[in-house]
Design a protein around this motif. Structure first.
Motif, PDB file in Angstrom:
ATOM      1  N   MET A   1       2.868  15.749 -36.594  1.00  0.00           N
ATOM      2  CA  MET A   1       1.701  14.976 -36.949  1.00  0.00           C
ATOM      3  C   MET A   1       1.232  14.224 -35.699  1.00  0.00           C
ATOM      4  SD  MET A   1       1.024  12.151 -39.933  1.00  0.00           S
ATOM      5  CE  MET A   1       2.734  11.943 -40.167  1.00  0.00           C
ATOM      6  N   LEU A   2      -0.092  14.282 -35.469  1.00  0.00           N
ATOM      7  CA  LEU A   2      -0.666  13.608 -34.312  1.00  0.00           C
ATOM      8  C   LEU A   2      -1.068  12.174 -34.627  1.00  0.00           C
ATOM      9  CD1 LEU A   2      -2.945  16.517 -33.031  1.00  0.00           C
ATOM     10  CD2 LEU A   2      -0.708  15.831 -32.152  1.00  0.00           C
ATOM     11  N   SER A   3      -1.663  11.977 -35.800  1.00  0.00           N
ATOM     12  CA  SER A   3      -2.031  10.625 -36.235  1.00  0.00           C
ATOM     13  C   SER A   3      -2.238  10.640 -37.740  1.00  0.00           C
ATOM     14  CB  SER A   3      -3.285  10.120 -35.516  1.00  0.00           C
ATOM     15  OG  SER A   3      -4.403  10.908 -35.831  1.00  0.00           O
ATOM     16  N   ARG A   4      -2.315   9.442 -38.298  1.00  0.00           N
ATOM     17  CA  ARG A   4      -2.522   9.348 -39.741  1.00  0.00           C
ATOM     18  C   ARG A   4      -3.285   8.079 -40.066  1.00  0.00           C
ATOM     19  NH1 ARG A   4       3.581   7.849 -41.652  1.00  0.00           N
ATOM     20  NH2 ARG A   4       3.639   5.893 -40.524  1.00  0.00           N
ATOM     21  N   GLY A   5      -3.799   8.070 -41.267  1.00  0.00           N
ATOM     22  CA  GLY A   5      -4.530   6.920 -41.769  1.00  0.00           C
ATOM     23  C   GLY A   5      -4.568   7.042 -43.282  1.00  0.00           C
ATOM     24  N   GLY A   6      -5.368   6.223 -43.899  1.00  0.00           N
ATOM     25  CA  GLY A   6      -5.430   6.303 -45.347  1.00  0.00           C
ATOM     26  C   GLY A   6      -6.506   5.429 -45.925  1.00  0.00           C
ATOM     27  N   GLY A   7      -6.638   5.565 -47.217  1.00  0.00           N
ATOM     28  CA  GLY A   7      -7.633   4.795 -47.951  1.00  0.00           C
ATOM     29  C   GLY A   7      -7.263   4.747 -49.407  1.00  0.00           C
ATOM     30  N   PRO A   8      -8.212   4.374 -50.242  1.00  0.00           N
ATOM     31  CA  PRO A   8      -7.929   4.223 -51.670  1.00  0.00           C
ATOM     32  C   PRO A   8      -7.523   5.524 -52.355  1.00  0.00           C
ATOM     33  CG  PRO A   8     -10.277   3.950 -51.223  1.00  0.00           C
ATOM     34  CD  PRO A   8      -9.586   4.046 -49.910  1.00  0.00           C
ATOM     35  N   ASP A   9      -7.899   6.664 -51.792  1.00  0.00           N
ATOM     36  CA  ASP A   9      -7.555   7.949 -52.412  1.00  0.00           C
ATOM     37  C   ASP A   9      -6.239   8.514 -51.909  1.00  0.00           C
ATOM     38  OD1 ASP A   9      -9.918   7.890 -53.889  1.00  0.00           O
ATOM     39  OD2 ASP A   9     -11.045   8.838 -52.262  1.00  0.00           O
ATOM     40  N   GLY A  10      -5.647   7.881 -50.882  1.00  0.00           N
ATOM     41  CA  GLY A  10      -4.374   8.348 -50.364  1.00  0.00           C
ATOM     42  C   GLY A  10      -4.407   8.577 -48.866  1.00  0.00           C
ATOM     43  N   PRO A  11      -3.329   9.177 -48.343  1.00  0.00           N
ATOM     44  CA  PRO A  11      -3.196   9.336 -46.895  1.00  0.00           C
ATOM     45  C   PRO A  11      -3.963  10.541 -46.343  1.00  0.00           C
ATOM     46  CG  PRO A  11      -1.252  10.187 -47.990  1.00  0.00           C
ATOM     47  CD  PRO A  11      -2.128   9.600 -49.063  1.00  0.00           C
ATOM     48  N   LEU A  12      -4.319  10.429 -45.067  1.00  0.00           N
ATOM     49  CA  LEU A  12      -4.871  11.531 -44.286  1.00  0.00           C
ATOM     50  C   LEU A  12      -3.935  11.726 -43.093  1.00  0.00           C
ATOM     51  CD1 LEU A  12      -7.678   9.761 -45.162  1.00  0.00           C
ATOM     52  CD2 LEU A  12      -8.616  11.777 -44.095  1.00  0.00           C
ATOM     53  N   ALA A  13      -3.736  12.971 -42.707  1.00  0.00           N
ATOM     54  CA  ALA A  13      -2.875  13.251 -41.567  1.00  0.00           C
ATOM     55  C   ALA A  13      -3.528  14.302 -40.682  1.00  0.00           C
ATOM     56  CB  ALA A  13      -1.513  13.753 -42.043  1.00  0.00           C
ATOM     57  N   ALA A  14      -3.537  14.024 -39.385  1.00  0.00           N
ATOM     58  CA  ALA A  14      -4.077  14.968 -38.409  1.00  0.00           C
ATOM     59  C   ALA A  14      -2.916  15.671 -37.718  1.00  0.00           C
ATOM     60  CB  ALA A  14      -4.932  14.231 -37.391  1.00  0.00           C
TER      61      ALA A  14
END
Length: 135
Positions: free
Chosen positions: A1-14
């Motif tokens: 995984m290079l980076s990650r983030g998130g919001g109210p709907d859940g995580p995002l991963a690049a």
């Protein structure tokens, strides 16, 4: 995984190959036509024309990673005039982790992509560019 983030709907991963979305789906970097960050999150437009708004409250390094990974897939991007300044944008994108390359043609506003002459001129421009670039 290079980076990650998130919001109210859940995580995002690049990752090196794709952006993994909260719903469990993924969008390959070469499938992203346009990515734009807004106050609300990430607006993604796919090469298919599909648009999504992903609400992202914790961005981390996602903006930088998304930009870098999308740009890294572009092998060639050239605007070719067909009528005055109106023309086509010819783009070749490489799918990460493969030798697969896909070509996309974007017509300027004011050109009819369904016009047989315009399509023939665009196809001719694409042939010349592919020969010139060796791809």
């Amino acid at each position: 995984m290079l980076s990650r983030g998130g919001g109210p709907d859940g995580p995002l991963a690049a990752t090196t190959h794709a952006l993994h979305l909260p719903d469990g789906s993924r969008v390959g970097w070469s499938e992203v036509e346009h990515a734009r960050w807004t106050e609300d999150g990430l607006e993604l437009t796919a090469t298919t024309g599909e648009r999504r708004l992903l609400k992202v409250t914790d961005r981390g390094l996602l903006p930088e990673t998304v930009h870098e990974r999308v740009v890294a897939t572009i092998v060639v991007s050239r605007h070719v005039p067909l009528r005055g300044e109106l023309g086509v944008r010819l783009i070749c994108r490489r799918t990460p982790g493969t030798d697969e390359m896909n070509w996309y043609t974007g017509y300027d506003d004011g050109l009819d992509p369904d016009d047989p002459q315009t399509r023939a001129e665009a196809a001719d421009a694409l042939r010349h560019l592919r020969l010139q670039m060796g791809v």
